[in-house]
Scaffold this motif. Structure first.
Motif, short mmCIF file in Angstrom:
data_model
loop_
_atom_site.label_atom_id
_atom_site.label_comp_id
_atom_site.label_asym_id
_atom_site.label_seq_id
_atom_site.Cartn_x
_atom_site.Cartn_y
_atom_site.Cartn_z
N GLU A 105 -54.94 2.55 -16.28
CA GLU A 105 -54.69 3.90 -15.43
C GLU A 105 -52.83 4.46 -14.95
OE1 GLU A 105 -56.87 7.17 -13.16
OE2 GLU A 105 -57.84 4.76 -13.09
N ASP A 106 -52.33 3.58 -14.43
CA ASP A 106 -51.62 3.85 -13.90
C ASP A 106 -50.00 4.15 -14.18
OD1 ASP A 106 -51.41 0.82 -13.70
OD2 ASP A 106 -50.70 0.58 -11.95
N ASP A 112 -50.97 7.44 -16.43
CA ASP A 112 -49.97 8.08 -16.04
C ASP A 112 -48.93 8.27 -16.12
OD1 ASP A 112 -53.03 9.09 -15.43
OD2 ASP A 112 -52.60 8.08 -13.23
N VAL A 113 -47.72 7.38 -15.94
CA VAL A 113 -46.17 7.51 -15.91
C VAL A 113 -46.52 8.06 -16.56
CG1 VAL A 113 -44.65 6.48 -15.49
CG2 VAL A 113 -46.17 5.63 -13.55
N SER A 119 -47.70 9.52 -19.25
CA SER A 119 -48.06 11.05 -19.37
C SER A 119 -47.74 11.70 -19.18
CB SER A 119 -49.88 11.10 -19.65
OG SER A 119 -49.94 10.10 -20.53
N ASN A 120 -46.97 11.32 -17.78
CA ASN A 120 -45.96 12.73 -17.17
C ASN A 120 -44.86 12.64 -17.79
OD1 ASN A 120 -48.34 12.84 -15.17
ND2 ASN A 120 -47.73 11.75 -14.05
N VAL A 180 -53.29 8.48 -24.06
CA VAL A 180 -52.67 9.25 -23.19
C VAL A 180 -53.12 10.74 -23.92
CG1 VAL A 180 -49.68 10.15 -23.85
CG2 VAL A 180 -50.46 8.02 -23.72
N LYS A 193 -55.01 11.92 -21.49
CA LYS A 193 -54.24 12.36 -20.41
C LYS A 193 -54.07 13.64 -20.86
CE LYS A 193 -54.13 10.96 -16.38
NZ LYS A 193 -54.35 11.66 -15.44
N GLU A 226 -41.30 6.63 -11.50
CA GLU A 226 -43.26 6.48 -10.91
C GLU A 226 -42.77 5.06 -11.52
OE1 GLU A 226 -44.73 9.15 -12.44
OE2 GLU A 226 -45.13 10.95 -11.18
#
Length: 344
Positions: free
Chosen positions: A162-163, A166-167, A169-170, A235, A238, A324
């Protein structure tokens, strides 16, 4: 036991000249997990054909993307290493699977610092026999021969953590903010279809059709195709991407055997011909920008798109030394060091 970390990426020739590219290509393509055919045939293909034709063209491609500081992949990996080192008390070394920055040198650097247990981190989100596996096999061979008392643990494929999602996708959202695009193409490095079947631990699941990668199976632990498509799915979820506005493809075909489909270059061409005016491309099989992202996608891909009528072609950089990304890698290292939950 004193612990340390070894980051491992693909590698690069020492310079963008045919003289340095040729031995690099030889080491890379003679790897039995890259071109997985009998030795006599691999030798004929690589030393009899490729090394007599390709080094000059490859050197010219490297020259297009070479930085003043050196190979982009090496420079970026070194920046990543330095940032991670600032976030952990463990010694962090860097090595490459191919080229002069060898895994043996990386392990020796850690051993010279008193390290007895190494956290080996292949810098590939997805597992593949031509990437992660070849690193792990070579590292174990080197350990047995040169460092028999060294203990090595390895980071498993992190494509669905998940982390990480997240990175990634960000990063995509940040780089595409304010830029119009009709379609987001997730381009992954290609592999021959036989690589997928060879690593099917069930010996029956991987049919490489429309269903096997979305049907739960133990085979997915080592299925590169599933792991790539899962990154795209996670992604897209997300980022709330609408169906039809994103897709996956595979780049860098070599030879005439069947490779994962669809090919990136033909996909870019088809989209331009079909009226896609603004195309964005992200390359989540790579964590560091390199020849395959900077030249094959950002230059060749853009040229293909414009030739068939496309307007705006945007490439999303790899995670590189994104803060990140540095943070999650550092967290995994520190979790491992303190025996907390980490996939090893």
């Amino acid at each position: 036991m004193k612990k340390g970390v070894l980051l491992v990426n693909l590698g690069s020739p020492d310079s963008p000249t045919p003289e340095d590219v040729k031995p690099y290509l030889s080491e890379f393509l003679m790897d039995e997990r890259v071109i997985d055919v009998p030795l006599w045939l691999r030798t004929f293909i690589v030393k009899g054909i490729i090394l007599n034709t390709r080094p000059k063209a490859s050197a010219e491609a490297y020259q297009k993307i070479w930085w003043e500081e050196g190979s982009p992949l090496i420079v970026i990996s070194e920046r990543l290493q330095k940032k991670i080192q600032q976030n952990t008390d463990l010694p962090v070394a860097l090595a490459m699977r191919y080229g002069s920055m060898t895994i043996q040198k990386g392990l020796q650097e850690l051993v010279d610092k008193g390290v007895e247990e190494v956290f080996l981190m292949p810098l590939y989100p997805q597992f593949a026999m031509a990437t992660t596996e070849t690193i792990l096999v070579l590292a174990e061979d080197i350990r047995k021969e040169h460092f028999p008392h060294l203990k090595i643990s390895d980071l498993k494929a992190f494509y669905n953590r998940e982390d990480y999602i997240d990175v990634l996708s960000n990063s995509i959202a940040r780089h595409l903010k304010g830029k119009p695009y009709d379609h987001l193409l997730f381009s992954y490095h290609g592999v021959p279809e036989r690589h997928i079947r060879k690593r099917d631990i069930t010996k029956s699941h991987c049919k490489i059709d429309k269903s096997c990668c979305v049907t739960p199976s133990p085979a997915h632990e080592y299925c590169y195709r599933h792991q790539c498509l899962e990154v795209t799915r996670l992604v897209a979820e997300k980022l709330n991407l609408k169906e039809g506005t994103y897709s996956s493809s595979f780049q860098s075909r070599l030879g005439i055997d069947p490779w994962l489909q669809p090919p990136t270059d033909l996909t870019i061409e088809r989209m331009g011909k079909n009226g896609v005016q603004n195309l964005a491309v992200v390359t989540p099989a790579f964590v560091s920008d390199c020849l395959e992202t900077l030249e094959e996608i950002a230059m060749e891909g853009q040229e293909i798109f414009h030739e068939v009528g496309g307007k705006e072609f945007t490439t999303v950089p790899c995670l590189n030394d994104d803060d990140e990304f540095v943070e999650i890698l550092s967290n995994w290292i520190n979790d491992w060091a303190t025996l907390q939950a980490v996939p090893v």
